[in-house]
Design an enzyme around this catalytic site. Structure first.
Site, short mmCIF file in Angstrom:
data_model
loop_
_atom_site.label_atom_id
_atom_site.label_comp_id
_atom_site.label_asym_id
_atom_site.label_seq_id
_atom_site.Cartn_x
_atom_site.Cartn_y
_atom_site.Cartn_z
N SER A 14 -12.35 27.99 26.50
CA SER A 14 -11.35 26.98 26.56
C SER A 14 -10.03 27.50 26.75
O SER A 14 -8.81 26.67 26.77
CB SER A 14 -11.27 26.72 25.02
OG SER A 14 -12.24 25.77 24.62
N SER A 73 -10.60 23.45 26.10
CA SER A 73 -9.78 22.51 24.95
C SER A 73 -8.29 22.82 24.99
O SER A 73 -7.56 22.17 24.64
CB SER A 73 -10.49 22.96 23.49
OG SER A 73 -10.41 24.13 23.24
N LYS A 107 -0.93 26.07 20.54
CA LYS A 107 -2.03 25.18 20.61
C LYS A 107 -1.97 24.69 19.04
O LYS A 107 -1.85 25.38 18.19
CB LYS A 107 -3.15 25.89 20.86
CG LYS A 107 -4.62 24.90 21.04
CD LYS A 107 -5.69 25.73 21.45
CE LYS A 107 -7.04 24.77 21.63
NZ LYS A 107 -8.21 25.60 22.22
#
Ligand code: MG
Ligand code: ZN
Lengths: 95, 493, 483
Positions: free
Chosen positions: B183, B159, B78
């Site tokens: 997330s 996210s 990420k």
């Protein structure tokens, strides 16, 4: 506690985010929507409850007083949008 | 079987048996990325050369008999984890030019264990969002399609949307994510994969771009529960550089996946049965209870009375912390700078240009709830409600070993849906946020498909630092569900 | 008589509270492992944590906590077993994180007090509200470039103790005495080097004025005053300014100001104009700071003797005057010097020599106790030579001057210059007899009742003996031969 345009401007100033005049009304609506929704927390009885900052339930560990870091000014400055020699540079501040 | 279809556990075995090389494994993924990423946009940055170097090093290590837990395993990182020498954007224009001179603890541990980093995965800007629509680098497409209306582009959740989409589309074997209010779990559910938010303090936050420090927690996403266990073992552990890191040994999570659930007491909190929840989700939840009961667990009706206040509490605490955490993006030392007449003007223009609408909104809310005269009414009250949310869990965990709830109130929605009103978007996280507020571990595991053929996840919530039970329960559901459906957009399809 | 300022409408009282920022003596910064040494190249002592880089996290330095607790104990203050760190949010070019980590609601040290001494010999108790730990900011250089400000973050993150006083101070003199006393205590503890030129100790001076018996009026904060003299000047300058504003019918606005020592006036700080809403909240990157009671007690037990206690002891045990005692204890180095000199010797004589000839010599040579040309051991040796009658007090002055000049020990100077005093009674008697013979008229006058001439005979004898005669023996011999 509904926000008026003056308060929206004041918050934006505190947060150092430029907000154009034509954005104020939209922002005001959005922020008031969120704050209004948040106000359901007023239903909760919090009398006598100690506030909780974080979920980590332990005492804080401490470091020894030893120099283990720093000494790399070039890396500190490498990402700087503006620099002068070994200094960061910003527009002149008048004290 | 294609190399990209292997699980991490299978790939470990294949690499050790020299059935294929780490280089072949990396190449298979990099080629798939070349084909699919232009469409999915799951990666912001792809590190072809670096990944191949790491793969060759992995092969050398394997040849020397020095393979470690993740040697040669290709992962997506990420783009919130700082990676030394590799641009780290946090999905924001603000950090578009930022190249960290350091490696986050979690990614350093993955590299220590031999992982190959394919690239940096897309995400909502500064991890603020539930759809990946707030990324400054464009939205991510969910690889799953509705049976009807297959043209609709669905969101992967957020996210950690790029991470989830990459793993689901088989352009990464696993990925790192971060979970502040859901997330990891919500995008895992939307993309039909597994993902765990461990206990707060289990994984170090050092080197992870901060959103809300008291909630942020790194964790893995992968296609199986066992793969998540393998990744989490590498990512976990005490870090003296993070004051909130827990000084506890890392258990054998992989072994926990095989424990079974016999004799466990699984709580089902009634407050998660909310109005307007789709019947399919309700039915899947019941199905999950049946699976666990059949496997020897006892299902217990329990109550978490403050559940409905989790979401509004979160929308005070997280923005408050983010308004302060994001103050460092000021155009002086790194990242974007917009020129201004004076310093104040420079700050204001930089931050207006660098932050997207959702980030700006949250900074403003956070600034307001901390400001003079409002602190007590908003922030302090939220902290007290947070104490009550934690107490809910503490109380309920005296009665049960884990909780079973849905991960999200819906399956993946289409880009453009839910976008008109921020609150509608926030409701996505209603089921994940309470565990975040309490800091307890939560895992989403794919449990079924809805009528549109889209994956739905169930969430297992555990006691603090008892991820082992979470893995045991999640693995049981995974076995029972036996899902064979695959996303339409995937490597080799 | 209380200090007041006279305005056109009458007398005004000055109300002052001080916030002193004292840099803690430590190798590394409060929350990072970067060095703290003064005078490094710009940005050379900066870690990514100090520069507020993404994902960087603070970890607290145990030594800074230890020194803060010791300082608290030295201020007779309550140590809080649980304290917490908060963020003070504001934007400034030398504040990299956009917030300062400080302690707002729950400081590590609570209420204490400091006794100050004034020139008239009186003392006053000044309340200390609290002491908390916080990070220093970096340094902005405004005068290096025509259109730019340069930023050096070497100081950013250095550990400070902020020591906040009650508004108990009522005059520039008291303000100066407070800072002097506080600095003395911190230096005794070794918690802060107290070097105001290097910025290790700075004061924010909160000033308001009022008419006698009134409640407090609005105060202004004069920031970062970096010498005791300027603290005293800033109090007066700001008080006079406020009196002028009130008397002109205006209202003093609460604001942050700077003291301009060249003009002797304060002026408003434009850059801090809107920084009043700091949005303090608990720093979620840090956990509560929990101190073990037994550990606090062990620090208490190991505290050095502090100036007040030392002064009391010097008065009680050494028989010194309160004035001499306070002069000797003001600086730990002076006190240590004195105690070395006095050890096993006449304490009053030692005090006289240290506060007299020794201080005068330091003044004259521009040296300090630390780099004094005369060591405490040698001054003690000089006193021993007086005590064992090797030299007399008169010769001792000359020996001391030679010690200042050459840095040599007194015994070798006495030997080399042949300054041993004469204690041989026959030699003394011969010298006395010679003086009496040469001054027959004076002898007659003395015998007629002019006894004050004794001093004249002593002086003449000493002169004849080159100053080396034993004064007591000379006296005794004169008394005998003249009777
Ligand atoms: Mg101050
Ligand atoms: Zn301060």
């Amino acid at each position: 506690m509904a926000l008026d345009p003056t308060t929206v401007r004041r918050i934006a100033t505190l947060a150092r985010i430029r907000v154009e005049d034509n954005e104020i009304a939209t922002l005001q609506g959005e922020l008031n929507g969120i704050l209004g929704w948040i106000e359901q927390l007023n239903e909760v009885d919090v009398e006598g409850i100690a506030p909780l900052t974080g979920a980590a339930a332990m005492a804080m560990a401490m470091r020894d007083d030893v120099v283990t870091d720093g000494g790399y000014p070039e890396q500190i400055l490498a990402n700087a949008p503006d620099r002068n020699g070994a200094f960061y540079a910003v527009p002149k501040v008048v004290e | 079987m294609m190399l990209t279809d292997l699980t991490i556990a299978q790939a470990q075995a294949g690499l050790r048996a020299k059935t294929f090389s780490a280089e072949e494994l990396a190449l298979a993924h990099l080629h798939a990325i070349e084909t699919l990423n232009p469409r999915l946009n799951a990666y912001i940055t792809v590190n072809h050369a670096r990944a191949m170097d790491q793969a060759r090093a992995a092969d050398a290590a394997l040849a020397a008999g020095q393979g470690r837990a993740l040697t040669g395993i290709p992962l997506a990182i990420k783009d919130l984890f700082c990676t030394e020498g590799v641009r780290t954007t946090a999905g924001s224009k603000m950090l578009e030019p930022f190249v960290p001179p350091y490696e986050s603890t979690v990614t350093a541990q993955l590299l220590r264990d031999g992982a190959v980093f394919l690239g940096k995965a897309n995400l909502d800007e500064f991890a603020m969002g539930s759809s990946n629509m707030t990324s400054a680098f464009g939205p991510v497409e969910n690889p799953w399609k509705r049976l009807q209306n297959a043209d609709a582009v669905l969101v992967p959740g957020g996210s950690s949307g790029g991470s989830a989409a990459a793993v689901a589309a088989r352009i990464a074997m696993g990925a790192t994510g971060t979970d502040t209010g859901g997330s990891i779990r919500q995008p895992a559910s939307f993309c039909g994969i597994a993902g765990i938010k461990p206990t707060y303090g289990r994984c170090s936050r050092w080197g992870v771009v901060a959103f809300a420090s008291s909630l942020d927690q790194p964790g893995p996403l992968a296609r199986t529960v066992e793969d998540c266990a393998i990744l989490l073992e590498s990512m976990s552990g005490y870090d003296p550089k993070d004051s909130t890191s827990a000084n506890l040994p890392v258990p054998d999570f992989q072994a926990a996946c095989r424990r079974g659930v016999k004799g466990l007491r699984i709580g089902v909190p009634r407050e998660y049965r909310i109005d307007g929840m789709p019947g399919e989700i309700e039915a899947l939840w019941r199905q999950g209870m049946d699976w666990l009961r059949d496997a020897g667990a006892e299902i217990v009706d329990v109550s978490l009375p403050h559940t409905k206040y989790g979401l509004p509490t979160y929308y005070i605490v997280a923005p408050a912390e983010c308004s302060s955490n994001l103050a460092r993006y000021d155009g002086v030392r790194f990242g974007l700078r917009a020129d201004g007449g004076d310093l104040r003007d420079l700050y204001e223009r930089t931050r207006a240009a660098g932050f997207g609408a959702e980030v700006r909104r949250r900074i403003l809310i956070g600034t307001y709830v901390l400001s003079a005269g409002y602190y007590d009414a908003y922030y302090l009250r939220a902290q007290k409600v947070r104490a009550l949310l934690l107490k809910d869990f503490t109380d309920v965990f005296t009665q049960v070993d884990a909780l079973l709830v849905p991960t999200a109130p819906s399956a993946a929605f289409a880009q453009g849906e839910n976008m008109d009103d921020p609150i509608k978007m926030y409701l996505n996280d209603a089921f994940t946020i309470p565990a975040s507020m309490a800091g307890v571990p939560g895992m989403s595991v794919p449990a079924g498909l809805d009528a549109d053929g889209l994956p739905l996840g169930l969430q297992i919530i555990g006691k603090p630092f008892d991820e082992e039970t979470v893995f045991a329960v999640a693995a049981e559901i995974e076995r029972s569900a036996g899902i064979v459906a695959l996303p339409s957009v995937r490597a080799g399809a | 008589m209380a200090y007041t300022l006279e305005g056109s409408t009458g007398l005004w009282e000055v109300v002052v509270g001080l916030e002193v920022h004292a840099q803690i003596v430590s190798n590394a910064k409060l929350f990072s492992g970067a060095a703290t040494a003064f005078g490094a190249e710009p940005n050379a002592q900066v870690s990514f944590i100090d520069a507020g880089f993404p994902g960087m996290l603070p970890v607290i330095n145990s030594e800074c906590v230890r020194q803060a607790v010791r300082a608290g104990l030295g201020l007779n203050a309550r140590i809080n077993p649980v304290s917490r760190f908060d963020r003070k949010n504001y934007f400034y070019a030398d504040l990299p994180q956009g917030y300062q980590i400080s302690q707002y609601e729950h400081p590590i040290v609570g209420a204490g007090q400091i006794e100050i001494e004034l020139a008239d010999g009186s003392t006053r108790q000044i309340g200390v509200t609290r002491l908390h730990l916080e990070q220093d900011a970096g340094k902005s250089l405004h005068d290096q470039h025509p259109t730019k400000t340069f930023i050096d973050l070497n100081r950013a993150g250095v550990a400070l103790m902020e020591i906040v006083s009650e508004p108990d101070i009522r005059s520039p003199e008291e303000a100066g005495a407070y800072v002097r006393k506080l600095r003395s205590i911190l230096r005794y503890l070794g918690a802060c080097d107290g070097n105001m030129e290097e910025g290790s100790l700075r004061a924010d001076v909160n000033v308001s004025v009022r008419k006698h018996g009134e409640p407090y009026r609005t105060r202004c904060e004069v920031k970062n005053v970096n010498s005791i003299r300027f603290v005293m000047q800033a109090v007066e300058a700001e008080a006079l300014r406020q009196i002028e504003v009130w008397e002109a019918g205006g209202t003093v606005q609460q604001e942050t100001r700077l003291y301009d020592s060249h003009r002797g006036e304060t002026r408003s700080m434009r850059s801090k104009e809107d920084a009043h809403d700091y949005r303090y909240f608990p720093d979620p990157d840090l956990l509560p700071l929990v101190l073990d009671e037994a550990w606090i007690e062990s620090l208490r037990a190991e505290l050095p003797e502090l100036p007040d206690a030392k002064k009391a002891r010097l008065i009680a045990e050494h028989g010194l005057s309160p004035y001499d005692a306070s002069v000797l204890v003001a600086e730990q180095s002076t006190a240590m010097f004195y105690e070395t000199v006095a050890k096993g010797r006449d304490p009053k004589l030692a005090a006289n020599w240290v506060t007299g000839d020794f201080f005068a010599a330091l003044n004259r040579t521009g040296r300090t106790v630390e780099d004094s040309p005369v060591s405490a051991r040698d001054l003690g040796g000089l006193l021993d030579l007086i005590a064992d009658k090797t030299i007399n007090g008169r010769i001792a002055k000359d020996v001391f001057e030679a010690m200042v000049e050459t840095g040599r020990d007194p015994a070798s100077i006495v030997e080399e210059k042949g300054l041993r005093q004469v204690v041989d009674t026959s030699a003394i008697e011969a010298a006395v007899q010679k003086v009496l013979d040469a001054n027959a008229a004076n002898v007659a006058q003395y015998k007629a009742g002019a006894t004050k001439l004794m001093g004249f005979f002593v002086g003449q004898t000493m002169k004849a003996m080159g100053g080396k005669g034993n004064p007591a023996l000379i006296n005794e011999t004169l008394q005998r031969l003249l009777s």
